[in-house]
Design a protein around this motif. Structure first.
Motif, PDB file in Angstrom:
ATOM      1  N   GLN A  12       0.826  -1.207   0.000  1.00  0.00           N
ATOM      2  CA  GLN A  12       0.000   0.000   0.000  1.00  0.00           C
ATOM      3  C   GLN A  12       0.862   1.260   0.000  1.00  0.00           C
ATOM      4  O   GLN A  12       0.559   2.234  -0.684  1.00  0.00           O
ATOM      5  CB  GLN A  12      -0.946   0.000   1.204  1.00  0.00           C
ATOM      6  CG  GLN A  12      -2.110  -0.953   1.055  1.00  0.00           C
ATOM      7  CD  GLN A  12      -2.986  -1.008   2.306  1.00  0.00           C
ATOM      8  OE1 GLN A  12      -2.566  -0.625   3.394  1.00  0.00           O
ATOM      9  NE2 GLN A  12      -4.196  -1.512   2.126  1.00  0.00           N
ATOM     10  N   ALA A  13       1.944   1.244   0.741  1.00  0.00           N
ATOM     11  CA  ALA A  13       2.845   2.399   0.779  1.00  0.00           C
ATOM     12  C   ALA A  13       3.490   2.619  -0.584  1.00  0.00           C
ATOM     13  O   ALA A  13       3.617   3.754  -1.054  1.00  0.00           O
ATOM     14  CB  ALA A  13       3.913   2.196   1.861  1.00  0.00           C
ATOM     15  N   LYS A  14       3.892   1.506  -1.205  1.00  0.00           N
ATOM     16  CA  LYS A  14       4.503   1.617  -2.529  1.00  0.00           C
ATOM     17  C   LYS A  14       3.485   2.145  -3.549  1.00  0.00           C
ATOM     18  O   LYS A  14       3.815   3.007  -4.373  1.00  0.00           O
ATOM     19  CB  LYS A  14       5.019   0.244  -2.965  1.00  0.00           C
ATOM     20  CG  LYS A  14       5.843   0.275  -4.210  1.00  0.00           C
ATOM     21  CD  LYS A  14       6.430  -1.095  -4.493  1.00  0.00           C
ATOM     22  CE  LYS A  14       7.303  -1.073  -5.715  1.00  0.00           C
ATOM     23  NZ  LYS A  14       7.888  -2.385  -5.997  1.00  0.00           N
ATOM     24  N   ALA A  15       2.250   1.664  -3.498  1.00  0.00           N
ATOM     25  CA  ALA A  15       1.200   2.125  -4.411  1.00  0.00           C
ATOM     26  C   ALA A  15       0.862   3.587  -4.151  1.00  0.00           C
ATOM     27  O   ALA A  15       0.670   4.375  -5.085  1.00  0.00           O
ATOM     28  CB  ALA A  15      -0.044   1.254  -4.277  1.00  0.00           C
ATOM     29  N   ALA A  16       0.785   3.967  -2.875  1.00  0.00           N
ATOM     30  CA  ALA A  16       0.485   5.358  -2.531  1.00  0.00           C
ATOM     31  C   ALA A  16       1.583   6.277  -3.036  1.00  0.00           C
ATOM     32  O   ALA A  16       1.317   7.377  -3.538  1.00  0.00           O
ATOM     33  CB  ALA A  16       0.320   5.503  -1.020  1.00  0.00           C
ATOM     34  N   GLU A  17       2.830   5.828  -2.928  1.00  0.00           N
ATOM     35  CA  GLU A  17       3.953   6.615  -3.418  1.00  0.00           C
ATOM     36  C   GLU A  17       3.906   6.724  -4.949  1.00  0.00           C
ATOM     37  O   GLU A  17       4.130   7.783  -5.514  1.00  0.00           O
ATOM     38  CB  GLU A  17       5.262   5.950  -2.993  1.00  0.00           C
ATOM     39  CG  GLU A  17       6.498   6.698  -3.422  1.00  0.00           C
ATOM     40  CD  GLU A  17       7.760   5.952  -2.987  1.00  0.00           C
ATOM     41  OE1 GLU A  17       8.659   5.835  -3.838  1.00  0.00           O
ATOM     42  OE2 GLU A  17       7.830   5.507  -1.838  1.00  0.00           O
ATOM     43  N   ARG A  18       3.610   5.594  -5.570  1.00  0.00           N
ATOM     44  CA  ARG A  18       3.579   5.560  -7.034  1.00  0.00           C
ATOM     45  C   ARG A  18       2.449   6.410  -7.603  1.00  0.00           C
ATOM     46  O   ARG A  18       2.607   7.055  -8.629  1.00  0.00           O
ATOM     47  CB  ARG A  18       3.417   4.113  -7.485  1.00  0.00           C
ATOM     48  CG  ARG A  18       3.475   3.931  -8.955  1.00  0.00           C
ATOM     49  CD  ARG A  18       3.429   2.475  -9.325  1.00  0.00           C
ATOM     50  NE  ARG A  18       3.451   2.322 -10.768  1.00  0.00           N
ATOM     51  CZ  ARG A  18       3.134   1.216 -11.386  1.00  0.00           C
ATOM     52  NH1 ARG A  18       2.776   0.159 -10.703  1.00  0.00           N
ATOM     53  NH2 ARG A  18       3.178   1.149 -12.693  1.00  0.00           N
TER      54      ARG A  18
END
Length: 150
Positions: free
Chosen positions: A26-32
């Motif tokens: 989720q953190a990676k998707a939010a960053e992306r």
């Protein structure tokens, strides 16, 4: 963390490992996709501008088409006027009368000349506006006598 692999033996360990993995994803998707809302707003603004330019383009195209149609009508009217004048002078018939007739001016002028008995209208200096110069019209005289006017 240690480099050694520790097998998961309980449900709680499995849930913690899955929870940690979900949080990382989720953190990676939010960053992306952090700028997703900004890009979506820009895309909508672009679409609106594109529609507006289509409208302006359509208006300009309609205006140009209308101007071209008017120009075509004026050119057609001018060509017809020239053809009527040429036919009227070549057949000796009045251009005013010929201009009111639909169809080919040359054919109409020929028919009109035949119906007049091959006699052309005489050209006068006043174009026939001053009435009869000199002689009285016999038809007008007969009408005056019939109705008792002098």
């Amino acid at each position: 963390m240690s480099n050694e692999f520790e097998p998961i033996t309980t449900q709680e360990q499995f849930d913690q490992a899955i929870k940690a993995r979900i949080e990382r994803a989720q953190a990676k998707a939010a960053e992306r996709f952090a700028d997703y809302d900004e890009l979506k707003a820009k895309a909508e603004e672009y679409d609106r501008a594109r529609e507006a330019s289509k409208t302006e383009l359509k208006l300009a195209q309609d205006k140009a088409a209308k101007a071209e149609a008017e120009l075509r009508e004026l050119k057609d009217a001018q060509e017809r006027s020239k053809a009527v004048s040429a036919a009227a002078s070549s057949h000796g018939v009045p251009a005013e009368l010929l201009s009111r007739m639909a169809g080919d001016p040359d054919e109409n002028a020929e028919l009109l000349a035949k119906s007049l008995g091959g006699k052309a209208y005489p050209q006068t200096r006043d174009n026939g506006d001053a009435g009869h110069a000199g002689k009285a019209d016999p038809c007008a005289e007969a009408a005056r006598m019939m109705f008792g006017r002098k």
